[in-house]
Scaffold this motif. Structure first.
Motif, PDB file in Angstrom:
ATOM      1  N   SER A  62      -3.289 -11.439   2.193  1.00 48.84           N
ATOM      2  CA  SER A  62      -2.016 -12.015   2.611  1.00 48.84           C
ATOM      3  C   SER A  62      -1.441 -11.316   3.834  1.00 48.84           C
ATOM      4  O   SER A  62      -0.599 -11.878   4.533  1.00 48.84           O
ATOM      5  CB  SER A  62      -0.996 -11.935   1.472  1.00 48.84           C
ATOM      6  OG  SER A  62      -0.700 -10.584   1.159  1.00 48.84           O
ATOM      7  N   ASN A  63      -1.889 -10.096   4.089  1.00 47.88           N
ATOM      8  CA  ASN A  63      -1.332  -9.344   5.210  1.00 47.88           C
ATOM      9  C   ASN A  63      -2.375  -8.366   5.732  1.00 47.88           C
ATOM     10  O   ASN A  63      -3.125  -7.762   4.961  1.00 47.88           O
ATOM     11  CB  ASN A  63      -0.095  -8.564   4.769  1.00 47.88           C
ATOM     12  CG  ASN A  63       0.733  -8.086   5.946  1.00 47.88           C
ATOM     13  OD1 ASN A  63       1.396  -8.879   6.607  1.00 47.88           O
ATOM     14  ND2 ASN A  63       0.684  -6.797   6.234  1.00 47.88           N
ATOM     15  N   LYS A 112      -2.712  -5.150   8.507  1.00 53.51           N
ATOM     16  CA  LYS A 112      -2.089  -4.207   9.434  1.00 53.51           C
ATOM     17  C   LYS A 112      -3.183  -3.472  10.197  1.00 53.51           C
ATOM     18  O   LYS A 112      -4.138  -2.988   9.589  1.00 53.51           O
ATOM     19  CB  LYS A 112      -1.218  -3.197   8.679  1.00 53.51           C
ATOM     20  CG  LYS A 112      -0.064  -3.789   7.914  1.00 53.51           C
ATOM     21  CD  LYS A 112       0.679  -2.705   7.129  1.00 53.51           C
ATOM     22  CE  LYS A 112       1.779  -3.300   6.266  1.00 53.51           C
ATOM     23  NZ  LYS A 112       2.427  -2.259   5.423  1.00 53.51           N
ATOM     24  N   ASN A 170       0.685  -6.304  12.967  1.00 54.56           N
ATOM     25  CA  ASN A 170       0.793  -6.829  11.618  1.00 54.56           C
ATOM     26  C   ASN A 170       0.703  -8.355  11.669  1.00 54.56           C
ATOM     27  O   ASN A 170       1.331  -8.989  12.513  1.00 54.56           O
ATOM     28  CB  ASN A 170       2.134  -6.409  10.996  1.00 54.56           C
ATOM     29  CG  ASN A 170       2.263  -6.855   9.566  1.00 54.56           C
ATOM     30  OD1 ASN A 170       1.541  -6.400   8.702  1.00 54.56           O
ATOM     31  ND2 ASN A 170       3.207  -7.752   9.314  1.00 54.56           N
ATOM     32  N   LYS A 215       0.421 -11.946   9.008  1.00 58.98           N
ATOM     33  CA  LYS A 215       0.300 -12.593   7.709  1.00 58.98           C
ATOM     34  C   LYS A 215      -0.875 -13.567   7.753  1.00 58.98           C
ATOM     35  O   LYS A 215      -1.078 -14.249   8.752  1.00 58.98           O
ATOM     36  CB  LYS A 215       1.589 -13.340   7.364  1.00 58.98           C
ATOM     37  CG  LYS A 215       2.793 -12.440   7.167  1.00 58.98           C
ATOM     38  CD  LYS A 215       4.039 -13.269   6.863  1.00 58.98           C
ATOM     39  CE  LYS A 215       5.261 -12.382   6.686  1.00 58.98           C
ATOM     40  NZ  LYS A 215       6.491 -13.178   6.433  1.00 58.98           N
ATOM     41  N   THR A 246      -3.847  -6.383   2.483  1.00 62.89           N
ATOM     42  CA  THR A 246      -3.141  -6.587   1.227  1.00 62.89           C
ATOM     43  C   THR A 246      -3.715  -7.804   0.514  1.00 62.89           C
ATOM     44  O   THR A 246      -3.793  -8.887   1.091  1.00 62.89           O
ATOM     45  CB  THR A 246      -1.632  -6.797   1.471  1.00 62.89           C
ATOM     46  OG1 THR A 246      -1.110  -5.661   2.158  1.00 62.89           O
ATOM     47  CG2 THR A 246      -0.894  -6.972   0.158  1.00 62.89           C
ATOM     48  N   GLU A 289       0.263  -6.893  -5.956  1.00 56.67           N
ATOM     49  CA  GLU A 289      -0.371  -6.641  -4.672  1.00 56.67           C
ATOM     50  C   GLU A 289      -1.324  -5.452  -4.795  1.00 56.67           C
ATOM     51  O   GLU A 289      -1.016  -4.461  -5.459  1.00 56.67           O
ATOM     52  CB  GLU A 289       0.671  -6.343  -3.587  1.00 56.67           C
ATOM     53  CG  GLU A 289       1.571  -7.514  -3.246  1.00 56.67           C
ATOM     54  CD  GLU A 289       2.550  -7.169  -2.133  1.00 56.67           C
ATOM     55  OE1 GLU A 289       2.595  -5.980  -1.727  1.00 56.67           O
ATOM     56  OE2 GLU A 289       3.271  -8.075  -1.685  1.00 56.67           O
ATOM     57  N   GLU A 345      -4.235  -3.104  -2.249  1.00 59.65           N
ATOM     58  CA  GLU A 345      -4.448  -2.813  -0.828  1.00 59.65           C
ATOM     59  C   GLU A 345      -5.707  -1.994  -0.636  1.00 59.65           C
ATOM     60  O   GLU A 345      -6.018  -1.081  -1.407  1.00 59.65           O
ATOM     61  CB  GLU A 345      -3.241  -2.051  -0.272  1.00 59.65           C
ATOM     62  CG  GLU A 345      -3.248  -1.915   1.242  1.00 59.65           C
ATOM     63  CD  GLU A 345      -1.926  -1.364   1.757  1.00 59.65           C
ATOM     64  OE1 GLU A 345      -1.028  -2.167   2.072  1.00 59.65           O
ATOM     65  OE2 GLU A 345      -1.800  -0.119   1.813  1.00 59.65           O
TER      66      GLU A 345
END
Length: 631
Positions: free
Chosen positions: A4-5, A7, A18, A20, A95, A118, A120
């Motif tokens: 979902s994300n 970085k 960053n 999404k 993530t 979540e 990571e």
């Protein structure tokens, strides 16, 4: 499950980035903006299966240039204490969300929030713990200071900074990677679990012809075929059992054996326990050898792969890997797979691009359902206007530079679910066609009302700047009317790129307040500037700016081309007088497109003495950073 994300810190052109992501994400943007680097960064976290392996031990060139530069500048700055100098570290964090029960057994050690929703994974490339950092910094600074003494301070001060910085060594040999699960920096991800998450990359420079043959272990077709269990191919070996006897009885082979034996008798000894009889042994090939003899063919009149067109081979290549990925039964021990496809449009004509884009989303949806599968995430990177317009804008994100900072913006971010915004979204889906979608591949945008402005703006831009509009990474979007808000709200909602609006004032009409109201509505948005004609229309401003002199001569010449009889009569009757705006406009009002086209041709041949209308001049100044949107 899906990422979902993402970085990215200090990796290539990403300094602190960053983004999404969605189960299906289309990433667009101009060349060299970082789309390929983004996909490569995922390969540093997730293990790979049938795509090219990206080694995780990096090179100096993989670090962001600015952070390396700052590290070296800190070393030559004797005022900076060594203890305050930091070594650059690359970090890439993904993530994960929305997993099923099976996937939870893999990611359960990597939670990062109290709700356990979540997880990571982080790739980290940093100096090893045993590295004496202060000693390294002291050595490098001492070397530079000694060099300064050796050549003299005066000569040293005359050296370009780059030459000095190049003398400083970056200790890349002291760096090593780690993949961390969760948010504890010292918790290495379990490799068994990590291997259940795969990343497949179809890069832009794929060699489809090579990959569609199974002749080598590294080729795509071989790896796809070899992914099956060997016992599934055992029946092929049955067909070879009778081949052994056939070889023994073959007359040509028998003749070869006898010839070799005869020559061996001439040159070697024969003893009681050794003869010169020879034979040929046929060994049944293993499954791998059989697979290496296979290659794909395609079409009613099938050709060998090397004789296919590049576009056909590219389609075969994508179909091969996507069919493997789409089939859940082929994934066996893998719980999740991220698929990155760079430039799916490569070597495909427009119709095939449209067809591919319309159907590619089906690959990651449950059969007969509109629900995304949890075992696959698809990330596309494209420069194709056709691909971009066929993927749902909900899933389309633009990479662009905002004040030298890399930023992202989903096309429909900021639009709500109310009736007005739903109407705007419907409009955008209709009018962001294969041409207008260029606004997402440009750094500057000019919105115009119609075809006349669309034709002439590139010429006016070149007259004012001596550069082409394309070289300035600027695009002109004809909105075919007055629906500017639909496009401007994309900029207002976060796509922070410069946008110039050129619109008619419509003086003395019922809509004469429209343009001023539009300017007021977006006056507080720095990236948007609305410029309005002084006269009522675009054409009248052109006439008003060129009523006499050389500009007048150009307009009269164009008029004769658009209205051969009326234009000639008007020019002869005008004599030395200035052009009357209304009289001239009456002659071209029903021929605006023809007028714009002929004027464009004339100005490309000779624009000496022609004056670009003031409101367009000031708009171009805004685009080039010489004027604020308030002027």
């Amino acid at each position: 499950m899906y990422i979902s994300n993402l970085k990215i810190k200090n990796y290539r052109n990403f300094k602190d980035f960053n983004i999404k992501l969605k189960p299906l994400t289309l990433i667009v943007g101009e060349n060299n903006i970082g789309k390929s680097n983004l996909l490569n960064s995922l390969g540093l976290i997730f293990s790979q299966d049938i795509s090219i392996y990206k080694k995780r031990n990096l090179e100096v060139s993989d670090f962001n240039y600015d952070v390396i530069l700052q590290y070296k500048r800190d070393i030559i700055d004797n005022e900076k204490p060594l203890e305050e100098i930091t070594f650059p570290v690359i970090e890439i964090s993904a993530t994960l969300v929305d997993w099923d029960e099976d996937q939870e057994s893999v990611i359960s050690d990597w939670y990062v929030n109290e709700e356990l929703t979540e997880a990571e994974l982080t790739y980290r490339y940093a100096p090893v713990s045993s590295f004496d950092r202060l000693a390294e910094l002291a050595t490098q600074r001492e070397f530079i200071n000694k060099f300064k003494i050796d050549i003299g301070e005066e000569k040293f001060s005359e050296l370009p900074e780059k030459e000095i910085l190049d003398l400083i060594n970056f200790p890349i040999s002291k760096y090593y990677y780690s993949i961390i699960g969760g948010n504890q920096n010292d918790t290495q991800a379990n490799m068994y679990h990590l291997n259940q998450l795969k990343f497949e990359l179809l890069d832009a420079l794929r060699d489809a012809k090579l990959e569609l043959s199974a002749s080598h272990r590294g080729n795509l077709l071989f790896r796809v075929l070899n992914a099956k269990e060997e016992n599934e191919y055992q029946d092929l070996k049955k067909q070879l059992v009778g081949l052994h006897n056939s070889i023994k009885e073959n007359e040509a082979i028998q003749g070869i054996k006898e010839g070799i034996s005869t020559q061996l008798d001439k040159i070697s000894l024969t003893t009681e326990d050794f003869t010169n009889n020879i034979n040929l042994i046929f060994s049944l090939p293993n499954v791998e050898d059989i697979l290496k003899k296979l290659s794909l063919i395609y079409g009613e009149n099938p050709l060998k792969i090397e004789h296919n067109g590049t576009g056909r081979n590219n389609l075969l290549f994508m179909s091969l890997i996507l069919s493997y990925i789409e089939d859940p039964s082929s994934m066996e021990s893998n719980y999740f797979r991220v698929v990155g496809i760079e430039e799916p449009e490569s070597h495909l004509h427009a119709n095939l691009q449209n067809h591919l884009a319309q159907n590619i989303e089906l690959l990651i949806k449950e059969e007969g359902s509109n629900t995304y599968r949890k075992d696959i995430q698809l990330i596309l990177v494209s420069h194709s206007n056709h691909i971009t317009t066929k993927i749902d804008f909900d899933n389309t994100v633009v990479l662009y530079k905002n004040d030298n900072t890399l930023s992202t913006h989903y096309v429909l971010d900021g639009f709500s679910n109310n009736a007005e915004d739903r109407k705007r979204i419907k409009y955008l889906r209709k009018y962001l066609d294969a041409e207008n979608i260029n606004l997402f591949y440009s750094r500057k945008i000019i919105l115009v009302e119609g075809i006349s402005e669309k034709l002439l703006l590139p010429t006016f831009f070149k007259i004012e700047t001596s550069n082409t509009i394309e070289k300035s990474s600027c695009c002109v979007v004809n909105i075919n009317g007055l629906a500017f808000k639909n496009f401007l709200d994309i900029v207002k909602n976060g796509y922070h790129t410069k946008c110039l609006v050129l619109t008619d004032s419509d003086i003395n009409t019922r809509a004469e307040d429209r343009a001023e109201n539009l300017a007021d509505l977006y006056s507080d948005i720095d990236q948007i500037s609305v410029h309005i004609t002084n006269e009522s229309t675009f054409e009248k401003d052109i006439i008003a700016s060129n009523k006499d002199g050389l500009g007048k001569d150009i307009l009269l010449k164009v008029l004769k081309q658009v209205r051969p009889i009326s234009g000639k009569q008007y020019g002869e009757g005008l004599g030395e007088n200035e052009i009357d705006i209304e009289d001239y406009f009456d002659l071209i009002e029903n021929f605006k497109s023809d007028f714009a086209y002929q004027l464009m041709i004339e100005l490309e041949e000779n624009n000496s003495g022609f004056t670009v209308p003031d409101y367009i001049k000031s708009g171009i100044l805004f685009l080039n950073g010489s004027q604020s949107n308030d002027e």
